[in-house]
Structures are given as C-alpha cells and as structure tokens.
Design an enzyme around this catalytic site. Structure first.
Site, PDB file in Angstrom:
ATOM      1  N   TYR A 156      -3.689   0.286  -1.729  1.00 43.79           N
ATOM      2  CA  TYR A 156      -4.321   0.742  -3.139  1.00 43.79           C
ATOM      3  C   TYR A 156      -3.946   1.910  -3.417  1.00 43.79           C
ATOM      4  CZ  TYR A 156      -7.132  -3.504  -2.677  1.00 43.79           C
ATOM      5  OH  TYR A 156      -7.654  -4.925  -2.665  1.00 43.79           O
TER       6      TYR A 156
HETATM    7  C1  FAD Z   1      -3.539  -7.947  -8.322  1.00 42.47           C
HETATM    8  C2  FAD Z   1      -3.485  -7.491  -6.939  1.00 42.47           C
HETATM    9  C3  FAD Z   1      -4.167  -7.983  -5.914  1.00 42.47           C
HETATM   10  C4  FAD Z   1      -4.000  -7.530  -4.654  1.00 42.47           C
HETATM   11  N1  FAD Z   1      -4.584  -8.081  -3.600  1.00 42.47           N
HETATM   12  C5  FAD Z   1      -4.567  -7.596  -2.236  1.00 42.47           C
HETATM   13  C6  FAD Z   1      -4.885  -8.233  -1.196  1.00 42.47           C
HETATM   14  O1  FAD Z   1      -5.580  -9.380  -1.124  1.00 42.47           O
HETATM   15  N2  FAD Z   1      -4.935  -7.783   0.005  1.00 42.47           N
HETATM   16  C7  FAD Z   1      -4.212  -6.614   0.207  1.00 42.47           C
HETATM   17  O2  FAD Z   1      -3.990  -6.221   1.271  1.00 42.47           O
HETATM   18  N3  FAD Z   1      -3.530  -6.056  -0.991  1.00 42.47           N
HETATM   19  C8  FAD Z   1      -3.614  -6.385  -2.117  1.00 42.47           C
HETATM   20  N4  FAD Z   1      -3.011  -5.771  -3.175  1.00 42.47           N
HETATM   21  C9  FAD Z   1      -2.374  -4.708  -2.847  1.00 42.47           C
HETATM   22  C10 FAD Z   1      -0.921  -4.828  -2.358  1.00 42.47           C
HETATM   23  O3  FAD Z   1      -1.079  -5.499  -0.979  1.00 42.47           O
HETATM   24  C11 FAD Z   1      -0.042  -3.665  -2.569  1.00 42.47           C
HETATM   25  O4  FAD Z   1       0.078  -3.368  -3.881  1.00 42.47           O
HETATM   26  C12 FAD Z   1       1.490  -3.990  -1.932  1.00 42.47           C
HETATM   27  O5  FAD Z   1       2.067  -2.771  -1.770  1.00 42.47           O
HETATM   28  C13 FAD Z   1       2.206  -4.734  -3.055  1.00 42.47           C
HETATM   29  O6  FAD Z   1       3.733  -5.241  -2.302  1.00 42.47           O
HETATM   30  P1  FAD Z   1       4.774  -5.558  -3.331  1.00 42.47           P
HETATM   31  O7  FAD Z   1       6.022  -5.920  -2.619  1.00 42.47           O
HETATM   32  O8  FAD Z   1       4.121  -6.591  -4.224  1.00 42.47           O
HETATM   33  O9  FAD Z   1       4.783  -4.244  -4.429  1.00 42.47           O
HETATM   34  P2  FAD Z   1       5.867  -3.427  -4.602  1.00 42.47           P
HETATM   35  O10 FAD Z   1       5.607  -2.533  -5.860  1.00 42.47           O
HETATM   36  O11 FAD Z   1       7.219  -3.979  -4.773  1.00 42.47           O
HETATM   37  O12 FAD Z   1       6.066  -2.214  -3.504  1.00 42.47           O
HETATM   38  C14 FAD Z   1       4.913  -1.592  -3.003  1.00 42.47           C
HETATM   39  C15 FAD Z   1       5.173  -0.436  -1.972  1.00 42.47           C
HETATM   40  O13 FAD Z   1       6.075  -0.777  -1.066  1.00 42.47           O
HETATM   41  C16 FAD Z   1       7.549  -0.164  -1.088  1.00 42.47           C
HETATM   42  N5  FAD Z   1       8.426  -1.656  -0.757  1.00 42.47           N
HETATM   43  C17 FAD Z   1       8.408  -2.666  -1.635  1.00 42.47           C
HETATM   44  N6  FAD Z   1       9.268  -3.465  -1.130  1.00 42.47           N
HETATM   45  C18 FAD Z   1       9.778  -2.920   0.095  1.00 42.47           C
HETATM   46  C19 FAD Z   1      10.672  -3.153   1.220  1.00 42.47           C
HETATM   47  N7  FAD Z   1      11.537  -4.325   1.214  1.00 42.47           N
HETATM   48  N8  FAD Z   1      11.043  -2.169   2.062  1.00 42.47           N
HETATM   49  C20 FAD Z   1      10.200  -1.199   2.157  1.00 42.47           C
HETATM   50  N9  FAD Z   1       9.251  -0.828   1.321  1.00 42.47           N
HETATM   51  C21 FAD Z   1       9.253  -1.526   0.394  1.00 42.47           C
HETATM   52  C22 FAD Z   1       7.784   0.337  -2.548  1.00 42.47           C
HETATM   53  O14 FAD Z   1       8.568   1.251  -2.641  1.00 42.47           O
HETATM   54  C23 FAD Z   1       6.151   0.629  -2.972  1.00 42.47           C
HETATM   55  O15 FAD Z   1       5.896   1.878  -2.340  1.00 42.47           O
HETATM   56  C24 FAD Z   1      -3.160  -6.283  -4.475  1.00 42.47           C
HETATM   57  C25 FAD Z   1      -2.578  -5.599  -5.489  1.00 42.47           C
HETATM   58  C26 FAD Z   1      -2.594  -6.166  -6.741  1.00 42.47           C
HETATM   59  C27 FAD Z   1      -2.046  -5.438  -7.823  1.00 42.47           C
END
Ligand code: FAD
Ligand code: NAG
Ligand code: NAG
Ligand code: NAG
Length: 540
Positions: free
Chosen positions: A472
């Site tokens: 978060y």
């Molecule tokens: C609507 C919503 C619901 C959520 N619900 C939950 C939940 O139920 N449980 C929970 O634990 N969290 C929850 N989250 C938080 C979520 O876990 C984080 O936002 C997580 O980082 C999202 O990963 P992403 O790949 O979708 O995001 P991105 O925006 O793609 O990446 C997030 C971060 O990780 C880095 N990153 C992305 N891909 C890679 C990669 N392949 N290698 C290295 N670094 C990388 C990015 O640079 C960035 O710092 C929620 C978020 C939202 C918006």
C-alpha cells in the site's frame, strides 16, 4: 550470442548518454542498442509516444488515474517483452546507456511508480503484461506463474486443474503477480496459510547485469529479500513458483451489512476483540463506507462483514454462535460454493458473472485515489470509532477496510521474510478516498482529508514505528531522491522501518551486495549503503 558476448558488442557500439539527454536520444539509442541483437521485430514491442498505441497501452493497467493525469510524468518508451531474453536485453542496454527503467506487471501500485516517476524522469517502462504463462503441477503441489499474469488468471488455472487446491494471495483479482507477491500478498486464506510471499518456493529474476537467476543461483539472502521487500529494488521478477494449498471442495461465504442505526459501532468493537482469534478457517474482514439513510437526506456509516470460511455452512454457524454471536449471522446470509466462486464473491462480482471473466486479466474499474495503511494492536474504543465515523462523514467517497490477522500470521517469525507485521497485530486498516475529477483543487482536497484522518489515527494504531504495508505504497511516508547520498539514505530509514521494521537493515545490506550501483531504483526502492557504494566507486 550469450550475454557476455552481447555486452562486448554493445560496449563497442554505443557510448553512454549524459543524464540530461533528450527524449529522442533515449529513444534512438535504446532502439539502436536493442536492435543490434534482437531477433524479434522491435515495432511490436517498442512504443514511443508518437505511436497511436502508446497511450492506450500506458492507460491499459494504470489503476490510479491520478498517476496518468496530464501533469504526471510519462515514459519515453514503453517496451513489452515477449520473453525473458527481451528483458535481459533491455536491462543490459539501459544499464550501459544510463537509462532509468520502471517495471510494470499489473499496474496496481498505489502511487503509480510502475509507470510514472516523481523522482527521476526521463525513464522507460518495461511492461510485462505479455508474459502471463501459468503452469500448474498438481502432483507436485506447485505452480509456475509469470509476472504479467493477474492473480485472477492464476486462481482460475489452478481451479481448472483441481477442485481441492488454491493459492493464498490477494482479494482483488486484477493484481499483477509480479508486483503483488514481492510485496507480501495478503488475502482471505492468510489466517490459515500466511501470505503469498510466505508460500513462494522459487523464482526467476533478472539482475542488474542482465543475468537470469533462480533461487539456487541467487542465494537465500536475495530470495529472502524479494519475498516481501517490495517491487523494483532487486531485479526484474520473471516468474514465481508458488505452493498450492489444500482447499475444501465446498467453502462458505457471506456479506452482512450493519449501519449505525443497526448497532454497527458495538458490533465492530466486538469484532476487534475476536477477529484475530477465530477459527483459522474463518476470515471476516470489514468494509466500511458511508451510505444514505433510506428516505432521508442523511448519511450514515455502513459496515459490511465480508467473509470466507474454508468449510460448510453448518460448522460456520456453530463457530459464529460460539465466537461472534453479536453479528447475528443467519443461515440465509451464507452461500456454499467452490473456492473459485468464493474468489469471485470476495472480489465483489455479482453471482451471475461467470468465472471466465477472471481470464480478461484487466482491472474492472479505475479512478483517482489516495490510500494509506495502519496496523492495530489494541481494540479501538467505541468513542474512538465514533470519532472516526465523524471524519468519514466529512468525505464524499471514503472507504476503509479492516483486515484480520492472527492464526498462521502470528506463528511466522517477524524475520522469516521482510514482511514484519506478525504476532500482536489484531488487524490491518486500509484507508482510501476515491474521486473522478482531475482538477488540482479537488485532488488536494481529498489528499488533505486522508492526511488529517491519518494524523488523527496515530493514537489508535502501532507506534515506534508506526507500521505500514509496502504494497500500500504511500509516498507521504518519505521518498528517495536522485542523489542517493547519505541524507537520502537517512530519509529512507523513516519509511523503511515502517514497512519492514528491523528487517529494513538486512534489506539494505542485501541490496548493497546485489545491486551496488543502485540500478533498480524508484521513489521508495531499498537504498544502497552510502559508505559502501562510495568505497566501491573509488575502487573502479
Ligand atoms: C484495487 C486494489 C486491491 C488490492 N488488493 C490487495 C490485496 O487483497 N492484498 C494485497 O496484498 N495487496 C492488495 N493490493 C496492493 C497490491 O498488492 C500492490 O499494489 C501490488 O504491488 C500490485 O502489483 P502489480 O504488479 O499489480 O502492480 P505494479 O504497479 O505493476 O507494480 C507494483 C510495484 O512492483 C514493481 N514491479 C512490478 N512488476 C515487477 C516485476 N516483474 N519485477 C520487479 N518489480 C516489479 C513496480 O515497479 C512497483 O514498484 C491491492 C491494490 C489495489 C489497487
Ligand atoms: C488515457 O488516460 C488519460 C487520463 O485519464 C485520459 O485523459 C486519456 O483520454 C486516456 N487515453 C486513452 C487513449 O485511453
Ligand atoms: C517437485 O518439486 C521439487 C522442488 O522443485 C522437485 O525437487 C521434485 O522433483 C518435484 N517432484 C515432482 C514429482 O515433480
Ligand atoms: C504472540 O505474542 C503473545 C503475547 O506477547 C505470546 O503470549 C504468544 O506466545 C505469541 N505467540 C507466538 C506464536 O509467538
């Protein structure tokens, strides 16, 4: 060509860019570098802003509209690798050319740092959304899943192979595996099985030198760091191997709403005392919003108890009667279903929507939002709850979600992985405010509101440090700056200890060893020890 011979070719072909280079220089030099050894046509994977697909691609998984507003920084290039070699090429070229990279898997970062940058433009986005392979091995109790897949796709593919296996990870089905697992990944099975990161068995990442490493090759320190240390600090995650956990063929869910008029405050006070101690098969979170009192112009607080029980309705009824009768759960409130259907229910899909919707692999909604998190160690008294209600009623679309801990979460030691929020945590609070208007005044008004609420909450939540969940992400807690110098490092320990407590020091040590040049960096990436990095530079 292996990557060493590529490196040599590239060193001859391209000279490093100065840090003040123009957009065209970045685009041209990166293009040139990538095309020297790419066997794929680059036009399918290399998008500059003048390409008509650039903005739709940038927008495609940008969950927070605040971070693609006109005044937000945009990438010079979006590069969409089709395989791991494409990623290796990008890392090698970017390192050589001094180009700053961002990595995006599911695009759910709360501050959008996977596709925008407040700290260090210009930059290039490596979008992993085309890498979404999933390979389930029920016999071995494990699954390999690529970074660009969503957890909805992951759950679907596991359930397709077995009705009695699941994966413990998040509730929102459009989260990207790449960012989600590396930040922890809590969800409705955490009280029984822990976090997604607690259940990671192996991984493939690409380091700052472009090497592809698995758990064995990277060693246990780095494997520890990437299970909870947050994305974008150590390497590019290509895929995770996760443990499958047993789930019953029939699980039970419910959603029960109680407003202030229906005694919400007293019920929530009781929930705080029992939620972390309930049977580990039972997870009850509380979603708190404002709503209209029927037939009036007044608003009230509505609390919704959103639950997953890993068992049938009869046993659930007994547990509720014994542990939490105050909620008044009735048999009619409960629905028995498969684990995959429960995933849909918890994520908020109407029951008529087929589970194949999970394969769409895209966010179902986007809006402007700002969010924060807290961890609660002692129940908040009823008077405190009433003061929170007053504050929520001042805001247009406030949302706060209270998520129970306990069970397995308390048995895993704080230093087991970087995620330190364990025994003694009753529940986590997430605060959110959402809006749909891009004007600066409007944005500021909502952001101010949530900051004030957060200040007020200090008296009710964890202290020394006030803990926060790295997934978060909240840039109000502090930011790295470009310099990466000593001041920046000291600043980092302020947000670093909130996210990781004592584990922050070990993260910094591992980062300093594994990525001494700080190639993987962003507003809240793990910093490199300043003395160590100076020492290493003077050696060169
Ligand atoms: C609507 C919503 C619901 C959520 N619900 C939950 C939940 O139920 N449980 C929970 O634990 N969290 C929850 N989250 C938080 C979520 O876990 C984080 O936002 C997580 O980082 C999202 O990963 P992403 O790949 O979708 O995001 P991105 O925006 O793609 O990446 C997030 C971060 O990780 C880095 N990153 C992305 N891909 C890679 C990669 N392949 N290698 C290295 N670094 C990388 C990015 O640079 C960035 O710092 C929620 C978020 C939202 C918006
Ligand atoms: C992308 O998102 C921005 C910000 O919401 C919006 O102004 C723009 O119209 C969108 N463009 C496309 C092509 O989707
Ligand atoms: C299961 O995975 C483990 C660890 O990766 C491996 O050692 C073992 O051989 C696998 N077993 C089967 C049956 O595939
Ligand atoms: C958790 O903390 C409590 C209180 O400090 C302690 O009594 C209990 O033994 C701890 N539980 C575990 C599993 O460590």
């Amino acid at each position: 060509m292996n990557y060493f011979s590529r490196l040599i070719v590239l060193l001859v072909l391209v000279a490093p860019l100065s840090s003040t280079c123009s957009s065209n220089q970045i685009q041209d030099s990166l293009y040139q570098c990538l095309s020297t050894y790419s066997t794929t046509q680059l036009h399918n994977i290399f998008y500059t802003p003048n390409n008509p697909f650039f903005t739709p691609l940038l927008n495609s998984t940008a969950l927070n509209l605040r971070c693609i507003a006109p005044d937000a920084a945009k990438p010079e290039v979006i590069y969409t690798p089709l395989n791991e070699i494409h990623i290796q090429n990008a890392v090698i070229c970017a390192k050589m050319l001094g180009i700053h990279l961002r990595f995006r898997s599911g695009g759910h970062d709360y501050e959008g740092i996977s596709y925008t940058s407040v700290m260090d433009p210009p930059y290039v986005v490596i979008d992993l959304s085309k890498l979404r392979g999933i390979s389930v091995d029920v016999g071995n109790g494990s699954v390999w899943v690529e970074a660009g897949a969503t957890i909805g796709e992951l759950y679907y593919r596991v359930a397709e192979k077995s009705k009695t296996h699941g994966v413990p990870a998040g509730l929102c089905t459009s989260l990207g595996v790449g960012g989600h697992i590396t930040g922890g990944a809590y969800g409705p099975m955490m009280r029984k099985y822990g976090l997604g990161a607690d259940n990671a068995l192996d991984v493939k990442i690409i380091d700052a030198n472009g090497r592809l490493l698995d758990r064995k090759a990277m060693g246990e320190d780095v494997f520890w760091a990437i299970r909870g240390g947050g994305g974008g600090s150590f390497g590019v995650i290509v895929s995770w191997k996760l443990k499958l956990v047993p789930v019953p063929e029939t699980v039970t869910v419910f959603n029960v709403g109680r407003t202030l008029e229906q005694g919400a405050t007293k019920i929530l006070y009781k929930w705080q005392q029992v939620a972390d101690k309930l049977d580990e098969d039972l997870f009850i979170r509380v979603v708190i919003q404002t709503s209209k009192v029927p037939n009036t112009n007044q608003r009230t607080i509505s609390t919704t108890y959103n639950a997953l029980f890993l068992g049938k309705v009869n046993r659930l009824q007994e547990i509720m009667k014994e542990s939490f009768p105050e909620l008044g759960l009735k048999k009619e409130d409960c629905f028995e279903m498969s684990w995959l259907e429960s995933v849909m229910f918890i994520a908020g899909y109407p029951r008529t929507v087929p589970t194949t919707v999970l394969l769409a692999g895209k966010p179902a909604f986007v809006n402007y939002f700002k969010a924060k998190s807290d961890f609660v160690k002692d129940p908040i008294p009823e008077k405190g709850l009433e003061e929170i209600w007053q504050r929520l009623l001042e805001e247009e679309s406030p949302l706060t979600i209270w998520n129970p801990f306990g069970g397995m979460m308390s048995r895993i030691p704080e230093s087991s992985i970087p995620f330190p929020h364990r025994n003694g945590t009753l529940f986590m609070i997430q605060y959110l405010t959402t809006w749909m208007n891009p004007e600066k005044d409007v944005v500021n008004k909502h952001v101010d509101w949530i900051r004030k609420l957060y200040n007020y909450m200090a008296q009710h939540v964890s202290m020394f440090p006030r803990q926060a969940y790295v997934n978060y992400r909240d840039l109000d807690l502090g930011m790295n700056d470009k310099s990466g110098d000593e001041t920046s490092f000291i600043m980092a320990s302020s947000w670093g200890t909130k996210y990781f407590k004592e584990n922050f020091n070990r993260l910094v040590k591992i980062k300093t060893e594994f990525d001494p040049d700080n190639f993987f960096k962003h507003e809240q990436s793990i910093p490199v020890l300043p003395l160590k990095s100076k020492f290493q530079h003077s050696e060169l």
